[in-house]
Design a protein around this motif. Structure first.
Motif, PDB file in Angstrom:
ATOM      1  N   ARG A 262      27.192 -11.533 -15.939  1.00 27.21           N
ATOM      2  CA  ARG A 262      28.369 -12.144 -16.350  1.00 27.21           C
ATOM      3  C   ARG A 262      28.114 -13.359 -17.116  1.00 27.21           C
ATOM      4  O   ARG A 262      29.074 -13.906 -17.768  1.00 27.21           O
ATOM      5  N   ALA A 263      26.943 -13.962 -16.961  1.00 32.44           N
ATOM      6  CA  ALA A 263      26.483 -15.166 -17.836  1.00 32.44           C
ATOM      7  C   ALA A 263      25.510 -14.861 -18.650  1.00 32.44           C
ATOM      8  O   ALA A 263      24.336 -14.287 -18.259  1.00 32.44           O
ATOM      9  N   MET A 264      25.306 -15.282 -19.916  1.00 34.90           N
ATOM     10  CA  MET A 264      24.273 -15.072 -20.828  1.00 34.90           C
ATOM     11  C   MET A 264      23.098 -16.035 -20.241  1.00 34.90           C
ATOM     12  O   MET A 264      21.749 -15.701 -20.341  1.00 34.90           O
ATOM     13  N   LEU A 265      23.531 -17.257 -20.015  1.00 35.05           N
ATOM     14  CA  LEU A 265      22.672 -18.108 -19.504  1.00 35.05           C
ATOM     15  C   LEU A 265      23.283 -19.222 -18.493  1.00 35.05           C
ATOM     16  O   LEU A 265      24.384 -19.159 -18.506  1.00 35.05           O
ATOM     17  N   GLY A 266      22.379 -19.846 -17.665  1.00 37.30           N
ATOM     18  CA  GLY A 266      22.816 -20.566 -16.815  1.00 37.30           C
ATOM     19  C   GLY A 266      21.830 -21.916 -16.583  1.00 37.30           C
ATOM     20  O   GLY A 266      21.030 -22.091 -17.040  1.00 37.30           O
ATOM     21  N   ILE A 267      22.481 -22.935 -16.053  1.00 35.08           N
ATOM     22  CA  ILE A 267      22.026 -24.351 -16.128  1.00 35.08           C
ATOM     23  C   ILE A 267      22.021 -24.505 -14.461  1.00 35.08           C
ATOM     24  O   ILE A 267      23.085 -24.739 -13.903  1.00 35.08           O
ATOM     25  N   LEU A 268      20.964 -24.672 -14.057  1.00 36.96           N
ATOM     26  CA  LEU A 268      20.615 -24.608 -12.555  1.00 36.96           C
ATOM     27  C   LEU A 268      20.354 -26.101 -12.194  1.00 36.96           C
ATOM     28  O   LEU A 268      19.456 -26.796 -13.050  1.00 36.96           O
ATOM     29  N   GLY A 269      20.990 -26.705 -11.061  1.00 39.46           N
ATOM     30  CA  GLY A 269      20.704 -28.208 -10.581  1.00 39.46           C
ATOM     31  C   GLY A 269      20.511 -27.963  -9.049  1.00 39.46           C
ATOM     32  O   GLY A 269      19.424 -28.523  -8.372  1.00 39.46           O
ATOM     33  N   THR A 270      21.504 -27.606  -8.384  1.00 39.00           N
ATOM     34  CA  THR A 270      21.657 -27.699  -7.029  1.00 39.00           C
ATOM     35  C   THR A 270      21.038 -26.621  -6.216  1.00 39.00           C
ATOM     36  O   THR A 270      20.683 -26.770  -5.037  1.00 39.00           O
ATOM     37  N   LEU A 271      20.260 -25.592  -6.957  1.00 40.42           N
ATOM     38  CA  LEU A 271      19.476 -24.497  -6.251  1.00 40.42           C
ATOM     39  C   LEU A 271      18.039 -24.998  -6.421  1.00 40.42           C
ATOM     40  O   LEU A 271      17.590 -25.076  -7.704  1.00 40.42           O
ATOM     41  N   PRO A 272      17.338 -25.144  -5.359  1.00 47.98           N
ATOM     42  CA  PRO A 272      15.899 -25.942  -5.583  1.00 47.98           C
ATOM     43  C   PRO A 272      14.852 -24.814  -5.987  1.00 47.98           C
ATOM     44  O   PRO A 272      13.626 -25.321  -6.286  1.00 47.98           O
ATOM     45  N   THR A 273      15.059 -23.449  -6.025  1.00 51.68           N
ATOM     46  CA  THR A 273      14.293 -22.716  -6.467  1.00 51.68           C
ATOM     47  C   THR A 273      14.849 -21.680  -7.381  1.00 51.68           C
ATOM     48  O   THR A 273      16.077 -21.503  -7.626  1.00 51.68           O
ATOM     49  N   THR A 274      13.995 -21.277  -8.582  1.00 50.55           N
ATOM     50  CA  THR A 274      14.449 -20.371  -9.501  1.00 50.55           C
ATOM     51  C   THR A 274      14.074 -18.906  -9.306  1.00 50.55           C
ATOM     52  O   THR A 274      13.075 -18.704  -9.145  1.00 50.55           O
ATOM     53  N   PRO A 275      14.848 -17.947  -9.297  1.00 50.61           N
ATOM     54  CA  PRO A 275      14.511 -16.558  -9.066  1.00 50.61           C
ATOM     55  C   PRO A 275      13.380 -16.247 -10.221  1.00 50.61           C
ATOM     56  O   PRO A 275      13.534 -16.490 -11.139  1.00 50.61           O
ATOM     57  N   PRO A 276      12.489 -15.474  -9.563  1.00 56.77           N
ATOM     58  CA  PRO A 276      11.254 -15.119 -10.434  1.00 56.77           C
ATOM     59  C   PRO A 276      11.604 -14.318 -11.509  1.00 56.77           C
ATOM     60  O   PRO A 276      10.819 -14.124 -12.280  1.00 56.77           O
TER      61      PRO A 276
ATOM     62  N   TYR B 184      17.889 -17.466 -17.976  1.00 55.58           N
ATOM     63  CA  TYR B 184      18.377 -16.410 -18.791  1.00 55.58           C
ATOM     64  C   TYR B 184      17.164 -15.363 -18.560  1.00 55.58           C
ATOM     65  O   TYR B 184      16.266 -15.531 -18.054  1.00 55.58           O
ATOM     66  N   LYS B 185      18.091 -14.257 -18.501  1.00 51.28           N
ATOM     67  CA  LYS B 185      17.311 -12.978 -18.464  1.00 51.28           C
ATOM     68  C   LYS B 185      16.402 -12.498 -19.424  1.00 51.28           C
ATOM     69  O   LYS B 185      16.733 -12.790 -20.667  1.00 51.28           O
ATOM     70  N   PRO B 186      15.125 -12.163 -19.396  1.00 47.75           N
ATOM     71  CA  PRO B 186      14.069 -11.708 -20.344  1.00 47.75           C
ATOM     72  C   PRO B 186      14.313 -10.676 -21.207  1.00 47.75           C
ATOM     73  O   PRO B 186      13.966 -10.741 -22.433  1.00 47.75           O
ATOM     74  N   ASP B 187      15.158  -9.856 -20.744  1.00 48.64           N
ATOM     75  CA  ASP B 187      15.827  -8.541 -21.413  1.00 48.64           C
ATOM     76  C   ASP B 187      17.136  -8.648 -22.117  1.00 48.64           C
ATOM     77  O   ASP B 187      17.436  -7.990 -23.020  1.00 48.64           O
ATOM     78  N   HIS B 188      17.649 -10.207 -22.214  1.00 52.49           N
ATOM     79  CA  HIS B 188      18.826 -10.356 -22.855  1.00 52.49           C
ATOM     80  C   HIS B 188      18.554 -10.838 -24.313  1.00 52.49           C
ATOM     81  O   HIS B 188      17.903 -11.639 -24.657  1.00 52.49           O
ATOM     82  N   LYS B 189      18.972  -9.841 -25.201  1.00 55.95           N
ATOM     83  CA  LYS B 189      18.909 -10.026 -26.483  1.00 55.95           C
ATOM     84  C   LYS B 189      19.487 -11.283 -26.993  1.00 55.95           C
ATOM     85  O   LYS B 189      21.051 -11.407 -26.921  1.00 55.95           O
ATOM     86  N   ALA B 190      19.000 -12.426 -27.594  1.00 56.58           N
ATOM     87  CA  ALA B 190      19.682 -13.351 -27.923  1.00 56.58           C
ATOM     88  C   ALA B 190      20.109 -13.706 -29.523  1.00 56.58           C
ATOM     89  O   ALA B 190      19.212 -13.362 -30.432  1.00 56.58           O
ATOM     90  N   GLY B 191      21.258 -13.557 -29.948  1.00 61.73           N
ATOM     91  CA  GLY B 191      21.774 -13.536 -31.176  1.00 61.73           C
ATOM     92  C   GLY B 191      21.851 -15.043 -31.523  1.00 61.73           C
ATOM     93  O   GLY B 191      21.310 -16.179 -31.023  1.00 61.73           O
ATOM     94  N   PRO B 192      22.524 -15.296 -32.753  1.00 63.17           N
ATOM     95  CA  PRO B 192      22.428 -16.776 -33.231  1.00 63.17           C
ATOM     96  C   PRO B 192      23.227 -17.713 -32.471  1.00 63.17           C
ATOM     97  O   PRO B 192      22.637 -18.704 -32.168  1.00 63.17           O
ATOM     98  N   ALA B 193      24.348 -17.328 -31.833  1.00 68.37           N
ATOM     99  CA  ALA B 193      24.963 -18.214 -30.896  1.00 68.37           C
ATOM    100  C   ALA B 193      24.071 -18.623 -29.593  1.00 68.37           C
ATOM    101  O   ALA B 193      23.905 -19.878 -29.331  1.00 68.37           O
ATOM    102  N   LEU B 194      23.676 -17.834 -28.873  1.00 60.88           N
ATOM    103  CA  LEU B 194      23.022 -17.865 -27.754  1.00 60.88           C
ATOM    104  C   LEU B 194      21.457 -18.727 -28.095  1.00 60.88           C
ATOM    105  O   LEU B 194      21.332 -19.357 -27.237  1.00 60.88           O
TER     106      LEU B 194
END
Length: 305
Positions: A145-159, A277-287
């Motif tokens: 649902r999101a191309m990228l996220g900015i995490l702050g309150t989550l202490p761990t990052t999903p691997p 962000y997901k490694p398999d998400h193709k990043a266009g110019p905007a992302l």
């Protein structure tokens, strides 16, 4: 009236005549014969069933229906032009929309500054923005649902997410000056802290549901909105952790005060912030712009609060 036969060219001629003030001036602007311009307007009037211009004077004057329909014509042409720009951008590989999930602790001023710069760089790209807390940000990225996220309150990052380390946010534990904890001198004991109501953000995701982070009280009030938590803290309804940039004015004005505990030093604690962000998400110019701009941040202090 046969509106299905209307053409964009007729609407452009209509707008140009209105802006130029005469059929001759419009013909010059459009590099056409005056007769062609007159014919286009006459055909448009016939199809709409109304007179757009009063031709009885030296110069054509918009009729009342002409004035009203001119605004509609401009709106139609604006939408068409926007469609063309967006289609051309997409044909070049540029995204039509960027979907972002941003942690509620991320400074609004910094976010506004980034969005303003993005709009200037990509005026044809729309933005879908979700402000979330805890696991909900990462969940939005994982389910697409999101191309990228900015995490702050989550202490761990999903691997299974790639991450970019951003400048941190300073957190402070605060209460209203009339709250019982504000009357304690020095460090507050764990026992006393656990006996007072703690205001915490609730997790609306399944990723970290039923997990508690930085919760030190048996009594908790949970809410999903940081603004509500802020208001309840100022009302003396409990104690809680808040980003310093949110409560700085309250601390300066004495509406809130900091408290010191084993987990909360007097100067506050640094909260790591990451872009994921997901490694398999193709990043266009905007992302790619977002990834580069976030990676270049030296501070999260923005131009607005």
């Amino acid at each position: 009236m046969n509106i299905e036969r209307l053409s964009l060219d007729q609407l452009r001629v209509f707008v140009q005549v209105a802006d130029s003030g005469s059929f001759l001036a419009a013909a010059r602007k459009l590099a056409r014969a005056q007769s062609a311009v007159s014919y286009a307007i006459a055909s448009l009037e016939d199809q709409l069933g109304v007179m757009l211009f009063d031709r009885s004077g030296y110069r054509p004057q918009l009729t009342d229906p002409g004035v009203a329909l001119l605004a509609d014509a401009r709106q139609v042409l604006d939408h068409v032009d926007s469609l063309q720009v967006r289609a051309n951008s997409y044909a070049r590989g540029q995204e039509l929309e960027v979907a972002l999930a941003v942690d509620v602790f991320f400074p609004t001023g910094c976010l506004v500054d980034l969005l303003r710069r993005f709009r200037d760089a990509f005026p044809a790209v729309t933005v879908r923005l979700e402000i979330e807390a805890l696991g909900a940000v990462a969940e939005r990225v994982l389910d697409g649902r999101a191309m990228l996220g900015i995490l702050g309150t989550l202490p761990t990052t999903p691997p299974n997410l790639l991450r970019i380390t951003l400048p941190s946010v300073r957190l402070v534990a605060v209460v209203a000056p009339h709250h019982a904890l504000a009357q304690v001198k020095g460090r507050i004991s764990e026992k006393l802290l656990s006996q007072q109501t703690q205001l915490v953000l609730s997790d609306r995701s399944e990723l970290t549901a039923r997990q508690d982070f930085s919760v030190h009280s048996r009594l908790t009030w949970r809410m999903s909105d940081l603004g509500t938590k802020h208001a309840l803290l100022r009302a003396g309804m409990g104690w809680g952790n808040m980003p310093l940039h949110v409560v700085r004015d309250d601390l300066d004005a004495g509406r809130l005060v900091t408290i010191t505990t084993t987990h909360h030093p007097p100067q506050g604690a640094e909260l790591p912030v990451q872009c994921v962000y997901k490694p398999d998400h193709k990043a266009g110019p905007a992302l790619s712009w977002w990834l580069d701009s976030l990676a270049e941040l030296k501070t999260l202090e923005g131009t607005e609060s």
